[in-house]
Enzyme design. Sequence first.
Site, PDB file in Angstrom:
ATOM      1  CG  ASP A   1       3.913  -9.372  -5.901  1.00 19.08           C
ATOM      2  OD1 ASP A   1       4.276 -10.446  -6.400  1.00 19.08           O
ATOM      3  OD2 ASP A   1       4.154  -8.268  -6.428  1.00 19.08           O
TER       4      ASP A   1
ATOM      5  CE  LYS B   1       1.024  -7.242  -6.255  1.00 17.10           C
ATOM      6  NZ  LYS B   1       1.950  -6.689  -7.252  1.00 17.10           N
TER       7      LYS B   1
ATOM      8  CG  ASP C   1      11.196  -7.617   8.518  1.00 21.77           C
ATOM      9  OD1 ASP C   1      10.794  -8.388   7.623  1.00 21.77           O
ATOM     10  OD2 ASP C   1      12.308  -7.731   9.068  1.00 21.77           O
TER      11      ASP C   1
ATOM     12  N   GLY D   1       2.952  -0.017  -4.696  1.00 16.09           N
ATOM     13  CA  GLY D   1       1.563  -0.021  -4.217  1.00 16.09           C
ATOM     14  C   GLY D   1       0.492  -0.272  -5.261  1.00 16.09           C
TER      15      GLY D   1
ATOM     16  CB  CYS E   1       6.257  -7.482  -0.186  1.00 17.52           C
ATOM     17  SG  CYS E   1       6.457  -8.757   1.073  1.00 17.52           S
ATOM     18  CB  SER E   2       2.253  -3.283  -1.173  1.00 19.34           C
ATOM     19  OG  SER E   2       2.443  -2.096  -0.468  1.00 19.34           O
TER      20      SER E   2
ATOM     21  CB  CYS F   1       7.448 -10.211 -11.116  1.00 16.80           C
ATOM     22  SG  CYS F   1       8.755  -9.585 -10.049  1.00 16.80           S
TER      23      CYS F   1
END
Length: 447
Positions: free
Chosen positions: A331, A268, A313, A266, A262-263, A384
């Site tokens: 994440d 990371k 997904d 981007g 789930c970047s 987070c």
Amino acid sequence: MENPRECALDVLIKVDKKEELSHIAISNVLEKYQFSEKRDRAFFTRLVEGTLERQITIDYVADQFSKTKIRKCKPLIRALLRMGIYQILYMDQVPDSAACNEAVKLAKKRGFSRLSGFVNGVLRNISRKKETISYPKKDKNLVTYLSVTYSIPEWIIKFFMKTYDDETVEKIIESYLEDKKTTLCCLMSKGGKDVIRKELEEENVTVEDGELIENAVKISDYDFLYRLRAFREGKCYVQDESSMLCAKLAGAKEGQFVMDLCSAPGGKSLYTADQIKGSGQVLSRDLTEYKTDLIEDNIERMGFTNMEAEVFDATILDEEHIEAADVVIADVPCSGLGIMGKKNDIKYHISEDGMKDLVKLQREILTNAVQYVKHGGTLIYSTCTINPEENEKNMQWIINNFDYEAVDITEELPKNLKIETAKDGYIQLLPGVHPCDGFFIAKLRRK
């Protein structure tokens, strides 16, 4: 920018009606007016962000001076009052008379002439009596005091108090109001921090070293990121140090295959692609084309050939990649309680029920994520937020239900970061306590 106050008014109305998230609405306006006066753009940004940041305090003050409670006002009048009060209470460089007069002009311009007197009366009254405004007392009701002082909903304060002592809670919520410098990750493959720092300083940007990560810098005194050569040329990108630490702890090695589920945008993945020095492959996924476009833009700017973006997904199992990845970074979507200082909308939109629904979604994603890791490979689980249900309890759920064990990360942490739970494979970073966003990182190994 024709009229920064009018632009701010439009954004505040959109956000109030939940038509757009504030950071997207602000970004759209700044892009539209990117060649306008720097002063106007800065005023617009501060007015919108400040009004949203202090909204609970502002509403508390407004309700002392207005017969009609601010929640009952029409959206345009509510937005005008809020931004007027923000200027009167928090923008010393703006004369109170200008804040009042401009609000009245905008009320008339937008067809609310009959309510312009009401707007004028409330704002002028607050201006005259601002030294005598009464605020809640700390010793009478701590929760109400903290809520109004730091503009945080009371339920969030009570929620934090279940886990942390009163002093830590105040440190956390106080940090949300502090000025945030922009944190950049400098790519090792583009010369590293010293080279990039020199380029930024040549453009009169104020640059400080990061506090946790070697290739992090914090910048201020710049107008627009895309005007900075080092940024345009893909030598650095925006990323908080907590997120950099997450990618660093993933510990990807040259030649490995990494999945980031789930970047967007981007960060990371970019850190990892840089870390593995152009070798291996980073597959950077997210749910929508809008999100993967953000990742694609970054890949293109950095010129990475070992990273690709893909719409996927994460709640659907991708059978093609079962046991294929050396490292998986999950994440996941979360309540965002760790980044409320950067995204003001979160505190007004999130709810306890919403957080419970997120735990279900997180576990759906994790049920798939655990299957992509090779035996002996690494799973990084991060959020987070500052919510044990979404964090420690999800980590424990993985260990209880799948063939994973926690990895002691004590030696992998920066020397100036001592967190007791690192030996148990996870850390909870807290804004105001640690020099970064609120962030949870767990490192697990597949048996």
